[in-house]
Scaffold this active site. Structure first.
Site, PDB file in Angstrom:
ATOM      1  N   ASN A   1       0.905  -0.972  -0.332  1.00  9.79           N
ATOM      2  CA  ASN A   1       0.229   0.485   0.239  1.00  9.79           C
ATOM      3  C   ASN A   1       0.659   1.201   0.481  1.00  9.79           C
ATOM      4  OD1 ASN A   1      -1.568   2.047   0.119  1.00  9.79           O
ATOM      5  ND2 ASN A   1      -1.975   1.537   2.602  1.00  9.79           N
ATOM      6  N   TRP A   2       0.756   1.795  -0.915  1.00  8.22           N
ATOM      7  CA  TRP A   2       2.026   2.992  -1.349  1.00  8.22           C
ATOM      8  C   TRP A   2       1.193   4.647  -0.428  1.00  8.22           C
ATOM      9  CZ3 TRP A   2       3.590   2.432  -6.720  1.00  8.22           C
ATOM     10  CH2 TRP A   2       4.518   1.563  -7.394  1.00  8.22           C
ATOM     11  N   LYS A   3      -0.165   4.214  -0.282  1.00 12.99           N
ATOM     12  CA  LYS A   3      -0.589   5.479   0.390  1.00 12.99           C
ATOM     13  C   LYS A   3      -0.392   6.549  -0.369  1.00 12.99           C
ATOM     14  CE  LYS A   3       0.516   3.550   4.455  1.00 12.99           C
ATOM     15  NZ  LYS A   3       0.194   2.999   6.570  1.00 12.99           N
TER      16      LYS A   3
ATOM     17  N   HIS B   1      -9.271   0.524   5.330  1.00  9.39           N
ATOM     18  CA  HIS B   1      -8.470   0.678   5.345  1.00  9.39           C
ATOM     19  C   HIS B   1      -8.346   1.627   6.599  1.00  9.39           C
ATOM     20  CE1 HIS B   1      -4.134   2.263   6.115  1.00  9.39           C
ATOM     21  NE2 HIS B   1      -3.834   1.212   5.731  1.00  9.39           N
TER      22      HIS B   1
ATOM     23  N   GLU C   1      -6.536   3.806   8.174  1.00  4.97           N
ATOM     24  CA  GLU C   1      -7.090   5.429   8.301  1.00  4.97           C
ATOM     25  C   GLU C   1      -7.928   6.331   6.686  1.00  4.97           C
ATOM     26  OE1 GLU C   1      -3.198   5.004   5.905  1.00  4.97           O
ATOM     27  OE2 GLU C   1      -2.282   3.965   7.484  1.00  4.97           O
TER      28      GLU C   1
ATOM     29  N   GLU D   1      -5.250  -6.102  10.060  1.00  2.00           N
ATOM     30  CA  GLU D   1      -4.543  -4.358  10.429  1.00  2.00           C
ATOM     31  C   GLU D   1      -4.738  -4.184  11.709  1.00  2.00           C
ATOM     32  OE1 GLU D   1      -1.959  -3.024   6.579  1.00  2.00           O
ATOM     33  OE2 GLU D   1      -4.336  -2.495   7.069  1.00  2.00           O
TER      34      GLU D   1
ATOM     35  N   GLY E   1       2.347   2.003  10.857  1.00  2.00           N
ATOM     36  CA  GLY E   1       3.270   2.793  10.768  1.00  2.00           C
ATOM     37  C   GLY E   1       3.948   3.493  11.955  1.00  2.00           C
TER      38      GLY E   1
ATOM     39  N   SER F   1       3.317  -2.425  10.448  1.00  2.00           N
ATOM     40  CA  SER F   1       5.233  -2.380  10.464  1.00  2.00           C
ATOM     41  C   SER F   1       5.749  -3.709   9.894  1.00  2.00           C
ATOM     42  CB  SER F   1       5.842  -2.085  11.766  1.00  2.00           C
ATOM     43  OG  SER F   1       4.671  -0.760  11.613  1.00  2.00           O
TER      44      SER F   1
ATOM     45  N   GLY G   1       4.992   1.174   3.949  1.00  2.00           N
ATOM     46  CA  GLY G   1       6.018   1.761   4.179  1.00  2.00           C
ATOM     47  C   GLY G   1       7.435   1.238   3.693  1.00  2.00           C
TER      48      GLY G   1
END
Ligand code: PEP
Length: 252
Positions: A10-12, A96, A98, A168, A174, A213, A235
């Site tokens: 996931n490149w966000k 997700h 976020e 998650e 993160g 992570s 990340g």
């Protein structure tokens, strides 16, 4: 039956089109020998089409990071499933943390998105997980079960079989704080059991990913757990060598 191995990145909100193309060029080179693992990248919207084009001659698949459940209309800023399908996506993330925390995704709207993704011919990678406060209050299992139920409630049997689920824990995303293999496996086991209650055969093949992570050096132990079939990586998916290291930890 052996379950599919599965690693998604996931490149966000990272990578311009040029940067995204450079990353997939390196991933194609580093992962050209990998045959036994589904590898997926989720670039930002602006890079979806060029990345999908660049991956046409590769087995790496493309996911969107989010989709709205309506198909068209006055929804400024939103993107629907058929648009993502046309842009070359095979998958889309849904729910997700976020999106839940920063953009108002609810239990109900995540369920609508999962259903709409299948209708558009996409496979949802449905994300669920508890916050630190919920874990400290011993509510992990309740919260995760509630999120899971809301996501699968609207699905028919055929769609249910194809869903991908990512556990998650929000406190591990993160933060560099990774769940221990035992903590992750405990929740994955509960998720698998809950899927069994709906359809035992399907529950045995649905990929359950861990996210939070994950790095090349902790992947092997996490991914060695009985109910952990893969990883959703944030990340560490932004760098080709580190993402490829995680894929290789899973595929060997
Ligand atoms: C994620 O965003 O889904 C995620 C797991 O991020 P990170 O790997 O950076 O914790």
């Amino acid at each position: 039956m052996a379950r599919r191995k599965f690693i998604a990145g996931n490149w966000k909100m990272h990578k311009t089109v040029a940067e995204a193309l450079a990353l997939v060029r390196d991933l194609k080179r580093l992962l050209s020998q990998v045959r036994d693992c589904e590898v997926v990248v989720a670039p930002p919207y602006t890079a979806l089409y060029p990345v999908a084009k660049a991956l046409e001659d590769s087995s790496i698949k493309v996911a969107a990071q989010e989709m709205f459940y309506e198909e068209k209309g006055a929804f400024t800023g939103a993107v629907c499933g058929p648009m993502l399908k046309e842009a070359g996506c095979t998958y889309t993330l849904v729910g997700h943390s976020e999106r839940r925390q920063l953009f108002g995704e609810t239990l109900e709207s995540s369920g609508k998105r999962v259903k709409a993704a299948f209708k558009a011919g996409l496979i949802p990678i449905f994300c669920i997980g508890e916050t630190l406060a919920e874990r400290k209050a011993n509510e992990t299992m309740k919260v995760v079960a509630e999120q899971l139920d809301a996501g699968i409630a609207r699905l028919d049997g055929e769609s249910f079989k194809k869903i991908v689920i990512a556990y998650e824990p929000v406190w591990a995303i993160g933060t560099g704080v990774v769940a221990t293999p035992a903590q992750a496996q405990e929740v994955h086991k509960m998720i698998r059991e809950r899927l069994h209650a709906r359809d035992s055969k399907a529950a045995e093949v649905i990929p359950l990913l861990y996210g939070g992570s994950v790095k090349a050096d902790n992947a092997k132990e996490l991914l060695g757990q009985a109910d952990i079939d893969g990883a959703l990586v944030g990340g560490a998916s932004l760098d080709a060598e580190s993402f490829a290291g995680i894929v290789k930890a899973r595929s060997t």
